[in-house]
Design a protein around this motif. Structure first.
Motif, PDB file in Angstrom:
ATOM      1  N   GLY A 280       1.154  -1.415  -0.099  1.00 19.12           N
ATOM      2  CA  GLY A 280      -0.247  -0.318   0.320  1.00 19.12           C
ATOM      3  C   GLY A 280       0.374   1.687   0.282  1.00 19.12           C
ATOM      4  O   GLY A 280       2.182   1.764   0.471  1.00 19.12           O
ATOM      5  N   ALA A 281       0.689   2.573  -0.877  1.00 19.25           N
ATOM      6  CA  ALA A 281       1.085   3.442  -0.312  1.00 19.25           C
ATOM      7  C   ALA A 281       1.492   4.689   0.974  1.00 19.25           C
ATOM      8  O   ALA A 281       1.109   3.901   1.812  1.00 19.25           O
ATOM      9  CB  ALA A 281      -0.154   5.015  -0.697  1.00 19.25           C
ATOM     10  N   GLY A 282       3.198   4.658   0.949  1.00 15.85           N
ATOM     11  CA  GLY A 282       3.826   4.635   1.902  1.00 15.85           C
ATOM     12  C   GLY A 282       4.248   3.469   3.038  1.00 15.85           C
ATOM     13  O   GLY A 282       4.829   4.088   4.288  1.00 15.85           O
ATOM     14  N   ALA A 283       3.683   2.141   2.528  1.00 14.95           N
ATOM     15  CA  ALA A 283       3.523   1.264   3.904  1.00 14.95           C
ATOM     16  C   ALA A 283       5.207   0.788   3.952  1.00 14.95           C
ATOM     17  O   ALA A 283       5.924   1.088   2.983  1.00 14.95           O
ATOM     18  CB  ALA A 283       3.406   0.191   2.998  1.00 14.95           C
ATOM     19  N   HIS A 284       5.629   0.106   5.248  1.00 13.50           N
ATOM     20  CA  HIS A 284       7.208  -0.026   5.259  1.00 13.50           C
ATOM     21  C   HIS A 284       7.441  -1.321   5.533  1.00 13.50           C
ATOM     22  O   HIS A 284       5.857  -1.787   6.227  1.00 13.50           O
ATOM     23  CB  HIS A 284       7.647   0.696   6.315  1.00 13.50           C
ATOM     24  N   SER A 285       8.765  -2.046   4.813  1.00 13.32           N
ATOM     25  CA  SER A 285       8.323  -3.526   5.068  1.00 13.32           C
ATOM     26  C   SER A 285       9.931  -3.306   5.772  1.00 13.32           C
ATOM     27  O   SER A 285      10.883  -2.651   6.154  1.00 13.32           O
ATOM     28  CB  SER A 285       8.878  -4.053   3.879  1.00 13.32           C
ATOM     29  N   TYR A 286      10.583  -4.731   6.642  1.00  6.43           N
ATOM     30  CA  TYR A 286      11.723  -4.820   7.099  1.00  6.43           C
ATOM     31  C   TYR A 286      12.543  -6.228   7.018  1.00  6.43           C
ATOM     32  O   TYR A 286      10.825  -7.191   7.263  1.00  6.43           O
ATOM     33  CB  TYR A 286      11.678  -4.519   8.322  1.00  6.43           C
ATOM     34  N   ARG A 287      13.301  -6.863   6.312  1.00  7.42           N
ATOM     35  CA  ARG A 287      13.530  -8.191   6.302  1.00  7.42           C
ATOM     36  C   ARG A 287      15.362  -7.785   6.038  1.00  7.42           C
ATOM     37  O   ARG A 287      16.332  -7.223   5.121  1.00  7.42           O
ATOM     38  CB  ARG A 287      13.147  -8.677   4.843  1.00  7.42           C
ATOM     39  N   ASP A 288      16.744  -8.867   6.750  1.00 11.74           N
ATOM     40  CA  ASP A 288      17.275  -9.250   7.062  1.00 11.74           C
ATOM     41  C   ASP A 288      18.151  -7.971   6.774  1.00 11.74           C
ATOM     42  O   ASP A 288      18.367  -7.744   5.589  1.00 11.74           O
ATOM     43  CB  ASP A 288      17.382  -9.103   5.868  1.00 11.74           C
ATOM     44  N   VAL A 289      17.984  -7.054   7.629  1.00 16.01           N
ATOM     45  CA  VAL A 289      18.916  -5.680   7.927  1.00 16.01           C
ATOM     46  C   VAL A 289      18.688  -4.463   6.800  1.00 16.01           C
ATOM     47  O   VAL A 289      18.730  -3.795   7.109  1.00 16.01           O
ATOM     48  CB  VAL A 289      20.162  -5.820   8.122  1.00 16.01           C
ATOM     49  N   ARG A 290      17.457  -5.005   6.332  1.00  9.84           N
ATOM     50  CA  ARG A 290      16.398  -4.307   4.868  1.00  9.84           C
ATOM     51  C   ARG A 290      15.688  -4.107   5.192  1.00  9.84           C
ATOM     52  O   ARG A 290      15.049  -4.159   5.815  1.00  9.84           O
ATOM     53  CB  ARG A 290      17.405  -4.094   3.649  1.00  9.84           C
ATOM     54  N   ARG A 291      15.163  -2.766   4.857  1.00 16.05           N
ATOM     55  CA  ARG A 291      14.404  -1.392   5.573  1.00 16.05           C
ATOM     56  C   ARG A 291      14.149  -0.922   3.770  1.00 16.05           C
ATOM     57  O   ARG A 291      14.812   0.143   3.272  1.00 16.05           O
ATOM     58  CB  ARG A 291      14.651  -0.409   6.658  1.00 16.05           C
ATOM     59  N   TRP A 292      12.965  -1.202   3.489  1.00 16.06           N
ATOM     60  CA  TRP A 292      11.821  -0.244   2.907  1.00 16.06           C
ATOM     61  C   TRP A 292      11.024   0.726   2.861  1.00 16.06           C
ATOM     62  O   TRP A 292       9.949   0.062   3.292  1.00 16.06           O
ATOM     63  CB  TRP A 292      12.515  -0.977   1.437  1.00 16.06           C
ATOM     64  N   TRP A 293      10.749   1.279   2.032  1.00 19.07           N
ATOM     65  CA  TRP A 293       9.328   2.084   1.963  1.00 19.07           C
ATOM     66  C   TRP A 293       8.869   2.195   0.415  1.00 19.07           C
ATOM     67  O   TRP A 293       9.529   2.766  -0.400  1.00 19.07           O
ATOM     68  CB  TRP A 293       9.328   3.269   3.018  1.00 19.07           C
ATOM     69  N   ASN A 294       7.286   2.315   0.640  1.00 23.66           N
ATOM     70  CA  ASN A 294       6.825   2.320  -0.784  1.00 23.66           C
ATOM     71  C   ASN A 294       6.541   4.008  -0.911  1.00 23.66           C
ATOM     72  O   ASN A 294       6.579   4.663  -0.128  1.00 23.66           O
ATOM     73  CB  ASN A 294       5.707   1.709  -0.438  1.00 23.66           C
ATOM     74  N   LEU A 295       5.958   4.295  -2.108  1.00 22.26           N
ATOM     75  CA  LEU A 295       6.406   5.384  -2.536  1.00 22.26           C
ATOM     76  C   LEU A 295       4.859   6.363  -1.949  1.00 22.26           C
ATOM     77  O   LEU A 295       3.758   5.043  -1.679  1.00 22.26           O
ATOM     78  CB  LEU A 295       5.962   5.954  -4.316  1.00 22.26           C
ATOM     79  N   ARG A 296       4.364   7.045  -1.093  1.00 25.07           N
ATOM     80  CA  ARG A 296       3.822   7.897  -0.145  1.00 25.07           C
ATOM     81  C   ARG A 296       2.270   8.081  -0.894  1.00 25.07           C
ATOM     82  O   ARG A 296       1.077   7.816  -0.632  1.00 25.07           O
ATOM     83  CB  ARG A 296       4.333   9.471   0.641  1.00 25.07           C
ATOM     84  N   PRO A 297       2.591   9.441  -1.958  1.00 28.75           N
ATOM     85  CA  PRO A 297       1.224   9.897  -2.647  1.00 28.75           C
ATOM     86  C   PRO A 297       0.401   8.155  -3.601  1.00 28.75           C
ATOM     87  O   PRO A 297       1.420   8.088  -4.315  1.00 28.75           O
ATOM     88  CB  PRO A 297       1.992  10.528  -3.961  1.00 28.75           C
ATOM     89  N   PRO A 298      -0.381   9.017  -2.969  1.00 29.92           N
ATOM     90  CA  PRO A 298      -1.543   7.563  -3.723  1.00 29.92           C
ATOM     91  C   PRO A 298      -1.409   7.502  -5.051  1.00 29.92           C
ATOM     92  O   PRO A 298      -1.720   6.129  -5.699  1.00 29.92           O
ATOM     93  CB  PRO A 298      -3.185   8.163  -3.384  1.00 29.92           C
ATOM     94  N   ALA A 299      -1.332   8.701  -6.236  1.00 32.10           N
ATOM     95  CA  ALA A 299      -1.104   8.181  -7.193  1.00 32.10           C
ATOM     96  C   ALA A 299      -0.137   7.611  -8.130  1.00 32.10           C
ATOM     97  O   ALA A 299       0.061   6.803  -9.101  1.00 32.10           O
ATOM     98  CB  ALA A 299      -1.501   9.533  -8.018  1.00 32.10           C
ATOM     99  N   ALA A 300       0.916   8.142  -6.892  1.00 32.78           N
ATOM    100  CA  ALA A 300       2.131   8.110  -7.817  1.00 32.78           C
ATOM    101  C   ALA A 300       2.747   6.280  -7.373  1.00 32.78           C
ATOM    102  O   ALA A 300       2.472   5.368  -8.092  1.00 32.78           O
ATOM    103  CB  ALA A 300       3.811   8.337  -6.841  1.00 32.78           C
ATOM    104  N   TYR A 301       2.264   5.892  -6.466  1.00 29.85           N
ATOM    105  CA  TYR A 301       2.085   4.388  -5.343  1.00 29.85           C
ATOM    106  C   TYR A 301       1.241   3.838  -6.793  1.00 29.85           C
ATOM    107  O   TYR A 301       1.478   2.680  -7.354  1.00 29.85           O
ATOM    108  CB  TYR A 301       1.539   4.270  -4.165  1.00 29.85           C
ATOM    109  N   LEU A 302       0.248   4.098  -7.501  1.00 28.95           N
ATOM    110  CA  LEU A 302      -1.082   3.157  -8.084  1.00 28.95           C
ATOM    111  C   LEU A 302       0.248   3.547  -9.678  1.00 28.95           C
ATOM    112  O   LEU A 302      -0.160   2.383 -10.036  1.00 28.95           O
ATOM    113  CB  LEU A 302      -2.347   4.202  -8.632  1.00 28.95           C
ATOM    114  N   GLY A 303       0.537   4.295  -9.716  1.00 41.34           N
ATOM    115  CA  GLY A 303       0.983   4.048 -11.239  1.00 41.34           C
ATOM    116  C   GLY A 303       2.259   3.370 -11.497  1.00 41.34           C
ATOM    117  O   GLY A 303       1.861   2.464 -12.307  1.00 41.34           O
ATOM    118  N   ALA A 304       2.544   2.882 -10.298  1.00 41.96           N
ATOM    119  CA  ALA A 304       4.001   2.344 -10.415  1.00 41.96           C
ATOM    120  C   ALA A 304       3.352   0.688 -10.324  1.00 41.96           C
ATOM    121  O   ALA A 304       4.023  -0.523 -11.920  1.00 41.96           O
ATOM    122  CB  ALA A 304       5.033   2.332  -9.024  1.00 41.96           C
TER     123      ALA A 304
END
Length: 389
Positions: A280-304
């Motif tokens: 989802g838009a702006g959601a964060h994830s974590y695994r194996d010392v790596r943290r990443w986060w999704n594009l925050r604006p819903p329009a940018a998220y949907l486009g990707a």
């Protein structure tokens, strides 16, 4: 053995598990509260169907990389997930169970605001496999709800709670916020008493914080609204500890209390630093010392996602020192505490003498008083470990 609240009763809070958590972000709200700094939007309801499809597509994109993980918790947060409706949430959960290995007895939570649920919707969620409901009540004082810019009243919160029970939910959390403008200690105690009277399995009590880039933050900065009084909030925290303990709730994390066996499995995963995937838009994830986060604006998220791309907006790899820092901060938040051997003994002894820390077997754990100052204690431990010998 798993209790009805979703915690492994055999292992207890500290039991080993290789399980992961799945977080699903739904950014839509009926209105946006002035204090809220979450990735949430009002007026975007026309994107709901398209967004739900994007959530399913994103989950399918991640599925191969998470095929070795079993998810023992799924948490729909926001925003207000229930704006998608019972059928929409049920279809999302069905899809996630199809592309991921979701444990048959997984804890499945959705957040909800009182005005977005009724008995029929909640029956649909329960039938679809949702096991836990977390309601944003915030207060039972109408004046405090106005100060927080909440659109519901105490009566609608009680109706929503009654609907959850009538629908069959047996694991309900109420979110409460203390320290809003005009709230007194007596008012907060009345809110606590009324919450306890309803009998939820879980209560989350959060001190109001002022985020600068929010309407409330702007009002505080302009001198229109006073900031929360830290001494009053400390007294309110003490009141929560007192009232909830007297009514049989376990204080298992800084801001969380539960009946025995109803600790939130999903949030325990965060505090134990287990892997988690956020979609989802702006959601964060974590695994194996790596943290990443999704594009925050819903329009940018949907486009990707609609281009078939993973909607990652950024990432970081944690260093050994950063991992140690997180372990200290998160470990101290819960009643599991930290191994005594992992902290500076002189600092630990000082905090024990001050009544902020207690020794339990081979661990150090924060007292109720210490939990209100958890970040300060954690920083002291980190500074002590970094000091030259």
């Amino acid at each position: 053995m798993t209790t009805s609240g979703g915690v492994d009763a055999g292992a207890g809070l500290g039991g080993p598990s290789a399980c992961s958590g799945l977080y699903v972000h739904v950014p839509f709200c009926l209105t946006r509260c002035g204090y809220c700094d979450f990735n949430a939007y009002s007026g975007l309801g026309h994107l709901a169907a398209r967004y739900a499809e994007a959530l399913k597509r994103e989950a399918s994109l991640w599925a191969p990389e998470w095929s070795a993980h079993r998810f023992d918790s799924v948490f729909f947060g926001g925003g207000t997930p229930t704006t998608l409706g019972g059928d929409g949430l049920a279809e999302l959960l069905r899809h996630f169970r199809g592309v991921f290995e979701v444990a048959p007895n997984a804890e499945v939570t959705t957040e909800a605001n009182p005005d977005t649920v009724d008995e029929l919707l909640l029956e649909r969620l329960l039938a679809a496999g949702f096991t836990r409901l977390s309601m944003g009540v915030q207060s039972f004082d109408p004046r405090v709800l106005v100060a927080l810019e909440r659109v519901h009243g105490p009566a609608s919160a009680r109706r929503a709670y009654a609907s959850a029970r009538a629908a069959g939910f047996r694991d309900v959390n109420l979110d409460l916020i203390y320290g809003a403008n005009g709230e007194t200690l007596a008012s907060w105690r009345r809110t606590l008493d009324q919450a306890v009277e309803l009998g939820p399995e879980h209560l989350s009590c959060y001190a109001l914080t002022i985020e600068p880039a929010t309407p409330l933050g702007w009002k505080v900065n302009a001198g229109i609204v006073p900031p929360p009084d830290p001494d009053l909030q400390a007294g309110m925290y003490d009141a929560a500890c007192e009232v909830l303990a007297a009514n049989g709730y376990l204080h298992y994390e800084v801001s969380n209390w539960s009946r025995p066996g109803f600790e939130c499995r999903h949030n325990l995963g965060y505090w134990r630093r287990r892997p988690y995937l956020g979609v989802g838009a702006g959601a964060h994830s974590y695994r194996d010392v790596r943290r990443w986060w999704n594009l925050r604006p819903p329009a940018a998220y949907l486009g990707a996602v609609e281009r078939g791309e993973a909607p990652v907006g950024g990432e970081e790899l944690l260093t050994v020192d950063e991992e140690r820092l997180e372990t200290t901060f998160l470990g101290l938040r819960t009643t599991e505490g930290l191994p005594a051997a992992a902290v500076d003994p002189a600092a630990a002894s000082r905090f024990v003498e001050e009544g902020l820390l207690a020794r339990r077997n081979d661990h150090v754990v924060l007292t109720d008083r210490g939990m209100f100052l958890a970040n300060d204690v954690a920083l002291a431990f980190v500074d002590a470990s970094a000091a030259p010998a």
